[in-house]
Design a protein around this motif. Structure first.
Motif, PDB file in Angstrom:
ATOM      1  N   TYR A 180       0.738  -1.373  -0.047  1.00 24.79           N
ATOM      2  CA  TYR A 180       0.046   0.086   0.011  1.00 24.79           C
ATOM      3  C   TYR A 180       0.879   1.177   0.217  1.00 24.79           C
ATOM      4  O   TYR A 180       0.699   2.225  -0.855  1.00 24.79           O
ATOM      5  CB  TYR A 180      -0.955   0.037   1.271  1.00 24.79           C
ATOM      6  CG  TYR A 180      -2.184   1.054   1.459  1.00 24.79           C
ATOM      7  CD1 TYR A 180      -2.950   1.240   0.310  1.00 24.79           C
ATOM      8  CD2 TYR A 180      -2.012   2.091   2.456  1.00 24.79           C
ATOM      9  CE1 TYR A 180      -3.837   2.108   0.533  1.00 24.79           C
ATOM     10  CE2 TYR A 180      -2.631   3.118   2.475  1.00 24.79           C
ATOM     11  CZ  TYR A 180      -3.836   3.205   1.580  1.00 24.79           C
ATOM     12  OH  TYR A 180      -4.722   4.055   1.688  1.00 24.79           O
ATOM     13  N   LEU A 181       1.687   1.307   0.909  1.00 23.38           N
ATOM     14  CA  LEU A 181       2.830   2.442   1.133  1.00 23.38           C
ATOM     15  C   LEU A 181       3.624   2.675  -0.372  1.00 23.38           C
ATOM     16  O   LEU A 181       3.501   3.887  -0.983  1.00 23.38           O
ATOM     17  CB  LEU A 181       3.596   2.482   2.227  1.00 23.38           C
ATOM     18  CG  LEU A 181       4.205   3.975   2.236  1.00 23.38           C
ATOM     19  CD1 LEU A 181       3.686   4.600   3.622  1.00 23.38           C
ATOM     20  CD2 LEU A 181       5.748   3.973   2.302  1.00 23.38           C
ATOM     21  N   ALA A 182       4.071   1.493  -0.868  1.00 21.90           N
ATOM     22  CA  ALA A 182       5.013   1.556  -1.971  1.00 21.90           C
ATOM     23  C   ALA A 182       4.113   2.295  -3.289  1.00 21.90           C
ATOM     24  O   ALA A 182       4.556   2.884  -3.979  1.00 21.90           O
ATOM     25  CB  ALA A 182       5.380   0.202  -2.521  1.00 21.90           C
ATOM     26  N   SER A 183       2.684   1.752  -3.241  1.00 28.78           N
ATOM     27  CA  SER A 183       2.115   2.122  -4.388  1.00 28.78           C
ATOM     28  C   SER A 183       1.504   3.851  -4.338  1.00 28.78           C
ATOM     29  O   SER A 183       1.624   4.414  -5.167  1.00 28.78           O
ATOM     30  CB  SER A 183       0.674   1.379  -4.476  1.00 28.78           C
ATOM     31  OG  SER A 183       0.832  -0.029  -4.675  1.00 28.78           O
ATOM     32  N   ILE A 184       1.387   3.994  -3.071  1.00 26.64           N
ATOM     33  CA  ILE A 184       1.132   5.732  -2.945  1.00 26.64           C
ATOM     34  C   ILE A 184       2.389   6.223  -3.189  1.00 26.64           C
ATOM     35  O   ILE A 184       2.444   7.543  -3.703  1.00 26.64           O
ATOM     36  CB  ILE A 184       0.655   5.776  -1.567  1.00 26.64           C
ATOM     37  CG1 ILE A 184      -0.753   5.446  -1.567  1.00 26.64           C
ATOM     38  CG2 ILE A 184       0.866   7.257  -1.186  1.00 26.64           C
ATOM     39  CD1 ILE A 184      -1.290   5.416  -0.176  1.00 26.64           C
ATOM     40  N   THR A 185       3.602   5.733  -2.637  1.00 29.20           N
ATOM     41  CA  THR A 185       4.870   6.402  -2.982  1.00 29.20           C
ATOM     42  C   THR A 185       5.233   6.556  -4.462  1.00 29.20           C
ATOM     43  O   THR A 185       5.613   7.511  -4.896  1.00 29.20           O
ATOM     44  CB  THR A 185       6.114   5.692  -2.243  1.00 29.20           C
ATOM     45  OG1 THR A 185       5.730   5.687  -0.713  1.00 29.20           O
ATOM     46  CG2 THR A 185       7.235   6.206  -2.494  1.00 29.20           C
ATOM     47  N   LYS A 186       4.993   5.695  -4.970  1.00 29.22           N
ATOM     48  CA  LYS A 186       5.069   5.603  -6.563  1.00 29.22           C
ATOM     49  C   LYS A 186       4.435   6.481  -7.236  1.00 29.22           C
ATOM     50  O   LYS A 186       4.616   7.014  -8.232  1.00 29.22           O
ATOM     51  CB  LYS A 186       4.988   4.031  -7.114  1.00 29.22           C
ATOM     52  CG  LYS A 186       5.279   3.969  -8.472  1.00 29.22           C
ATOM     53  CD  LYS A 186       5.124   2.507  -8.990  1.00 29.22           C
ATOM     54  CE  LYS A 186       5.327   2.273 -10.524  1.00 29.22           C
ATOM     55  NZ  LYS A 186       5.054   1.054 -10.899  1.00 29.22           N
ATOM     56  N   LYS A 187       3.183   6.703  -6.705  1.00 30.48           N
ATOM     57  CA  LYS A 187       2.232   7.538  -7.543  1.00 30.48           C
ATOM     58  C   LYS A 187       2.773   9.013  -7.426  1.00 30.48           C
ATOM     59  O   LYS A 187       2.551   9.807  -8.191  1.00 30.48           O
ATOM     60  CB  LYS A 187       0.890   7.374  -7.067  1.00 30.48           C
ATOM     61  CG  LYS A 187       0.071   6.285  -7.369  1.00 30.48           C
ATOM     62  CD  LYS A 187      -1.370   6.295  -6.947  1.00 30.48           C
ATOM     63  CE  LYS A 187      -2.199   4.767  -6.914  1.00 30.48           C
ATOM     64  NZ  LYS A 187      -3.327   4.810  -6.463  1.00 30.48           N
ATOM     65  N   LEU A 188       3.089   9.423  -5.835  1.00 34.44           N
ATOM     66  CA  LEU A 188       3.201  10.568  -5.823  1.00 34.44           C
ATOM     67  C   LEU A 188       4.641  11.004  -6.514  1.00 34.44           C
ATOM     68  O   LEU A 188       5.005  12.284  -7.026  1.00 34.44           O
ATOM     69  CB  LEU A 188       3.715  10.806  -4.309  1.00 34.44           C
ATOM     70  CG  LEU A 188       2.614  10.829  -3.363  1.00 34.44           C
ATOM     71  CD1 LEU A 188       2.927  10.797  -1.671  1.00 34.44           C
ATOM     72  CD2 LEU A 188       1.657  12.171  -3.568  1.00 34.44           C
ATOM     73  N   LYS A 189       5.595   9.936  -6.498  1.00 38.54           N
ATOM     74  CA  LYS A 189       7.006  10.243  -7.118  1.00 38.54           C
ATOM     75  C   LYS A 189       6.603  10.429  -8.675  1.00 38.54           C
ATOM     76  O   LYS A 189       7.447  11.497  -9.358  1.00 38.54           O
ATOM     77  CB  LYS A 189       7.917   9.028  -6.900  1.00 38.54           C
ATOM     78  CG  LYS A 189       9.199   9.552  -7.651  1.00 38.54           C
ATOM     79  CD  LYS A 189      10.355   8.452  -7.332  1.00 38.54           C
ATOM     80  CE  LYS A 189      11.445   8.811  -7.954  1.00 38.54           C
ATOM     81  NZ  LYS A 189      12.540   7.904  -7.704  1.00 38.54           N
ATOM     82  N   ASN A 190       5.883   9.640  -9.312  1.00 38.19           N
ATOM     83  CA  ASN A 190       5.385   9.941 -10.778  1.00 38.19           C
ATOM     84  C   ASN A 190       4.809  11.161 -10.968  1.00 38.19           C
ATOM     85  O   ASN A 190       4.989  11.843 -11.889  1.00 38.19           O
ATOM     86  CB  ASN A 190       4.652   8.887 -11.207  1.00 38.19           C
ATOM     87  CG  ASN A 190       5.128   7.374 -11.357  1.00 38.19           C
ATOM     88  OD1 ASN A 190       6.590   7.241 -11.277  1.00 38.19           O
ATOM     89  ND2 ASN A 190       4.597   6.367 -11.457  1.00 38.19           N
ATOM     90  N   GLU A 191       3.852  11.588 -10.165  1.00 35.38           N
ATOM     91  CA  GLU A 191       3.159  13.116 -10.291  1.00 35.38           C
ATOM     92  C   GLU A 191       4.221  14.033 -10.078  1.00 35.38           C
ATOM     93  O   GLU A 191       3.964  14.997 -10.676  1.00 35.38           O
ATOM     94  CB  GLU A 191       2.144  13.285  -9.168  1.00 35.38           C
ATOM     95  CG  GLU A 191       0.893  12.282  -9.520  1.00 35.38           C
ATOM     96  CD  GLU A 191      -0.297  12.456  -8.538  1.00 35.38           C
ATOM     97  OE1 GLU A 191      -0.231  13.499  -7.985  1.00 35.38           O
ATOM     98  OE2 GLU A 191      -1.133  11.746  -8.526  1.00 35.38           O
ATOM     99  N   GLN A 192       5.391  14.097  -9.134  1.00 36.47           N
ATOM    100  CA  GLN A 192       6.218  14.993  -9.228  1.00 36.47           C
ATOM    101  C   GLN A 192       7.088  15.243 -10.233  1.00 36.47           C
ATOM    102  O   GLN A 192       7.478  16.196 -10.714  1.00 36.47           O
ATOM    103  CB  GLN A 192       7.081  14.674  -7.820  1.00 36.47           C
ATOM    104  CG  GLN A 192       6.112  14.970  -6.735  1.00 36.47           C
ATOM    105  CD  GLN A 192       6.914  14.369  -5.189  1.00 36.47           C
ATOM    106  OE1 GLN A 192       7.956  14.030  -5.269  1.00 36.47           O
ATOM    107  NE2 GLN A 192       6.349  14.887  -4.062  1.00 36.47           N
ATOM    108  N   ALA A 193       7.304  13.903 -11.086  1.00 33.35           N
ATOM    109  CA  ALA A 193       8.105  13.855 -12.122  1.00 33.35           C
ATOM    110  C   ALA A 193       7.676  14.581 -13.127  1.00 33.35           C
ATOM    111  O   ALA A 193       8.055  14.772 -14.238  1.00 33.35           O
ATOM    112  CB  ALA A 193       8.692  12.670 -12.470  1.00 33.35           C
ATOM    113  N   ALA A 194       6.271  14.341 -13.277  1.00 28.18           N
ATOM    114  CA  ALA A 194       5.538  14.990 -14.358  1.00 28.18           C
ATOM    115  C   ALA A 194       5.304  16.380 -14.697  1.00 28.18           C
ATOM    116  O   ALA A 194       5.540  17.240 -14.041  1.00 28.18           O
ATOM    117  CB  ALA A 194       3.870  14.267 -14.321  1.00 28.18           C
TER     118      ALA A 194
END
Length: 194
Positions: A180-194
């Motif tokens: 769960y936390l890894a999924s949220i972390t990945k989403k946040l990182k991808n949004e910051q990179a966009a």
């Protein structure tokens, strides 16, 4: 002291690693007790997980902090480590990073939720985003027939005198928290990179 936090950490690592593209590392904080005291307590040898430094903490995209409970709070060893992160706080290097918490207590009244609540203050001062598991674990959150640690704040187990080991349900909850936390972390990182 008995390896319960490490067992949960291993399951959290498996859960986080099940998310594609996520790299997971387990670290431990420096021990503050002298070897003589640890020996008198009957503490087993420490694991081979590397000792983390504050600078290494800053390199992570997200965290799941785990610790045993001492009188309803994180132990002094973990608090001492967090006290060493003043430089990261000053520069807000941990701000915006997601973080979860998991724990082990000696008994059902041993402070699982108070440990999480008192630990959240550390995250808040760093500007981290606390990510509880809530009730996302589903039916496992409502188990009433067997002893089960954990709460909406995070995975947990009961160590008792050290002879009780984490149940399969507790290990499954830890796996879920990691994923769960890894999924949220990945989403946040991808949004910051966009």
């Amino acid at each position: 002291m008995y390896g319960h936090v490490e067992k949960l950490a291993q399951e959290i690592k498996k859960g986080a690693a099940s998310v594609e593209g996520v790299e997971v590392k387990i670290w431990q904080v420096p021990e503050t007790l002298p070897e003589e005291v640890l020996g008198k307590m009957g503490a087993p040898p420490k694991t081979d997980a590397p000792i983390i430094t504050a600078d290494e903490l800053a390199t992570a995209d997200g965290f799941v902090f785990g610790f045993p409970t001492r009188f309803g709070m994180m132990p002094a060893q973990f608090k001492a480590f967090l006290d060493s992160t003043g430089g990261l706080w000053r520069t807000q290097q941990l701000a915006g990073k997601p973080a979860g918490i998991f724990y082990s207590t000696g008994s059902q009244g041993g402070g699982q939720e108070t440990t999480a609540l008192t630990a959240i203050t550390q995250l808040v001062h760093h500007g981290m985003i606390f990510v509880p598991i809530g009730y996302t674990f589903g039916a496992g959150m409502f188990e009433m027939e067997n002893v089960k640690g954990g709460s909406p704040y995070g995975a947990g187990t009961y160590a008792g005198d050290g002879s009780r080991q984490p149940s399969q349900l507790e290990l499954d909850q830890a796996f879920h928290q990691g994923k769960y936390l890894a999924s949220i972390t990945k989403k946040l990182k991808n949004e910051q990179a966009a």
